[in-house]
Design an enzyme around this catalytic site. Structure first.
Site, mmCIF file in Angstrom:
data_model
loop_
_atom_site.group_PDB
_atom_site.id
_atom_site.type_symbol
_atom_site.label_atom_id
_atom_site.label_comp_id
_atom_site.label_asym_id
_atom_site.label_seq_id
_atom_site.Cartn_x
_atom_site.Cartn_y
_atom_site.Cartn_z
ATOM 1 N N ARG A 44 0.651 -1.166 0.160
ATOM 2 C CA ARG A 44 -0.179 -0.437 0.143
ATOM 3 C C ARG A 44 1.432 1.317 -0.299
ATOM 4 O O ARG A 44 1.396 1.402 0.953
ATOM 5 C CB ARG A 44 -0.872 -0.295 1.266
ATOM 6 C CG ARG A 44 -2.134 -0.928 0.995
ATOM 7 C CD ARG A 44 -2.907 -1.020 2.477
ATOM 8 N NE ARG A 44 -3.644 -1.937 1.884
ATOM 9 C CZ ARG A 44 -4.763 -2.583 1.700
ATOM 10 N NH1 ARG A 44 -5.518 -1.368 0.745
ATOM 11 N NH2 ARG A 44 -5.935 -3.423 1.726
ATOM 12 N N THR A 86 -9.887 -6.340 -6.008
ATOM 13 C CA THR A 86 -10.357 -6.110 -5.041
ATOM 14 C C THR A 86 -11.126 -7.104 -4.239
ATOM 15 O O THR A 86 -12.653 -6.766 -5.118
ATOM 16 C CB THR A 86 -11.303 -4.531 -4.435
ATOM 17 O OG1 THR A 86 -11.160 -4.545 -3.125
ATOM 18 C CG2 THR A 86 -11.995 -3.918 -5.373
ATOM 19 N N ASP A 146 -13.142 -6.018 -1.945
ATOM 20 C CA ASP A 146 -14.235 -5.480 -2.127
ATOM 21 C C ASP A 146 -15.159 -5.056 -2.625
ATOM 22 O O ASP A 146 -16.333 -5.035 -2.361
ATOM 23 C CB ASP A 146 -14.226 -4.506 -1.711
ATOM 24 C CG ASP A 146 -12.919 -4.295 0.141
ATOM 25 O OD1 ASP A 146 -13.176 -5.365 0.868
ATOM 26 O OD2 ASP A 146 -12.653 -3.260 0.627
ATOM 27 N N ASP A 202 -15.540 -2.668 -5.403
ATOM 28 C CA ASP A 202 -16.022 -1.530 -4.674
ATOM 29 C C ASP A 202 -15.207 -0.525 -5.623
ATOM 30 O O ASP A 202 -15.666 0.757 -6.110
ATOM 31 C CB ASP A 202 -16.212 -0.716 -3.520
ATOM 32 C CG ASP A 202 -15.175 -0.857 -3.234
ATOM 33 O OD1 ASP A 202 -13.446 -1.174 -3.343
ATOM 34 O OD2 ASP A 202 -14.578 -0.635 -1.790
ATOM 35 N N ARG A 215 -14.718 -2.220 3.334
ATOM 36 C CA ARG A 215 -14.353 -1.060 4.143
ATOM 37 C C ARG A 215 -15.575 -0.526 3.813
ATOM 38 O O ARG A 215 -16.283 0.755 4.534
ATOM 39 C CB ARG A 215 -13.238 -0.769 4.076
ATOM 40 C CG ARG A 215 -12.015 -0.571 4.815
ATOM 41 C CD ARG A 215 -10.715 0.000 4.492
ATOM 42 N NE ARG A 215 -10.341 -0.671 3.306
ATOM 43 C CZ ARG A 215 -9.324 -0.518 2.703
ATOM 44 N NH1 ARG A 215 -8.432 0.821 3.407
ATOM 45 N NH2 ARG A 215 -8.880 -0.932 1.488
HETATM 46 O O1 F6P Z 1 -9.304 -3.429 0.249
HETATM 47 C C1 F6P Z 1 -9.356 -4.423 0.622
HETATM 48 C C2 F6P Z 1 -9.295 -5.219 1.944
HETATM 49 O O2 F6P Z 1 -9.505 -6.414 2.034
HETATM 50 C C3 F6P Z 1 -10.081 -4.711 2.954
HETATM 51 O O3 F6P Z 1 -11.613 -5.242 3.207
HETATM 52 C C4 F6P Z 1 -9.788 -4.122 3.836
HETATM 53 O O4 F6P Z 1 -9.882 -3.588 4.958
HETATM 54 C C5 F6P Z 1 -8.492 -4.246 4.209
HETATM 55 O O5 F6P Z 1 -7.940 -4.734 2.909
HETATM 56 C C6 F6P Z 1 -7.116 -4.841 4.543
HETATM 57 O O6 F6P Z 1 -6.163 -4.152 4.516
HETATM 58 P P1 F6P Z 1 -4.852 -4.494 5.294
HETATM 59 O O7 F6P Z 1 -4.313 -5.887 4.314
HETATM 60 O O8 F6P Z 1 -3.875 -3.999 4.214
HETATM 61 O O9 F6P Z 1 -4.381 -5.200 6.445
#
Ligand code: F6P
Length: 341
Positions: A72, A125, A127, A129, A171
């Site tokens: 990220r 993703t 998600d 979204d 999220r």
């Molecule tokens: O963006 C995808 C996701 O899986 C979200 O649903 C979740 O909140 C986030 O990534 C978790 O991120 P990390 O792996 O950085 O903790």
């Protein structure tokens, strides 16, 4: 052409299918050279490359995660980040880049394209979204995993006469919660799109346990929120990229149900289990289609666009139309989840 390739943001099953398709189509159909970057935009800033050939993509189709690694990291958010990207593009003599990612990576792709780099993006993703596409890579596998988990929790809920709260990812949007909730026959589904009322949930569960069955499954998206002015206060600590650091909504909902009803209640947080393991055939096919479409688009000279699934077809949508937007669960799907509870 020399094409840079990266995967950014959270990983998900199906990324390797897309990488494989880019390499195969790029090398096979067009004779392009594909240069992979390790760990998303961070690898581009650092000039951390993996030249990709046919041997690198052998047997990766059924494997979860990403063979390129991911992070990220958003170059436009760090000092000199975009300049460092441009320096790498020049040093590696790249004609274009293919970026596979979710909202953050796509936003960065749009910024880098504005700085003059030809870019085609691929949405991923769990998600689901990302605006502009019916499906993103990883979502189908995550729904499968969450549905299987709900099925498993179902039998133990019934045996013990318990309320089982299952927290799933999501999220900003409740796609996993709503789809897995419907598929798994959950009694209550809580999604960010529809702030919930704890009083109504309590009333519903009391009635069900008295009149119908002495167990319940409550599926909660991690981004679900109580209705403003309702009877449950809720705060969360969020990280730099909006990830939840402390205070899960599942914990709160589970504790609140137990406190109000006295029902024996347990919480299962699925977490990163939803992001791991083998991709489903649907995600492998989607990743493959997006990979081929991205290479075709780049080769035609397209830029600042994203591959997208619309109905049965893969199309291209301008990155400007989707960057920064969230695709929410439509009212019709929410209604189905509530109607069947
Ligand atoms: O963006 C995808 C996701 O899986 C979200 O649903 C979740 O909140 C986030 O990534 C978790 O991120 P990390 O792996 O950085 O903790």
């Amino acid at each position: 052409m020399r094409i840079g390739l990266l995967t950014g943001g959270g990983d998900c099953p199906g990324l390797n299918a897309a990488i494989r398709a880019v390499v195969k189509q790029g090398m096979g159909e067009y004779g392009h050279t594909i240069i992979g970057f390790r760990n998303g935009w961070k690898g581009v800033v650092d000039g951390d490359i993996i030249p990709l050939g046919r041997q690198d993509i052998r047997n990766v189709l059924p494997v979860g995660g990403t063979l390129l690694g991911t992070a990220r990291f958003h170059p436009h958010a760090s000092d000199g980040g975009i300049d460092a990207v441009l320096a790498t593009v020049e040093a590696e003599r790249l004609d274009a880049m293919i970026c596979i990612g979710g909202d953050g990576t796509l936003h960065a792709a749009s910024k880098v394209a504005d700085a003059g780099v030809n870019i085609v993006a691929i949405p991923k993703t769990i998600d689901n979204d990302v605006e502009g596409t019916d499906l993103s890579i990883g979502f189908h596998t995550a729904v499968n995993i969450a549905t299987e988990a709900i099925d498993r929790v179902h039998t133990t809920a019934e045996s013990h006469n318990r309320v089982m709260v299952v927290e799933v990812m999501g999220r900003h949007a409740g796609w996993i919660a709503v789809n897995a909730g419907i598929a798994g026959g959950a009694e209550v589904v809580l999604a960010p799109e529809d702030p919930f009322d704890m009083d109504a949930i309590e009333k519903f569960l009391r009635h069900r346990h008295r009149a119908h069955a002495n167990f319940s499954i409550v599926v909660v998206a991690e981004g679900a929120v109580p209705r403003e002015g309702g009877s449950m206060e809720f705060t969360q600590e969020l990280g730099k990229y909006g990830e939840i650091i402390a205070g899960s909504i599942g914990e709160r909902v589970s504790a609140e149900i137990a406190r109000r009803t006295g029902f024996d209640t347990r919480l299962t947080v699925l977490g990163h289990v939803q992001r791991g393991g083998e991709p489903t055939p649907t995600d492998r096919i989607l990743g493959s289609r997006f990979g081929v479409a991205a290479v075709d688009a780049i080769s035609r000279g397209e830029s600042k666009v994203m591959t997208a699934l619309r109905g049965e077809s893969v199309v291209l949508v301008p990155l400007d139309e989707i960057a920064g937007k969230v695709k929410h669960v439509p009212a019709e799907l929410l209604r189905v989840a509530h109607a069947l509870s």
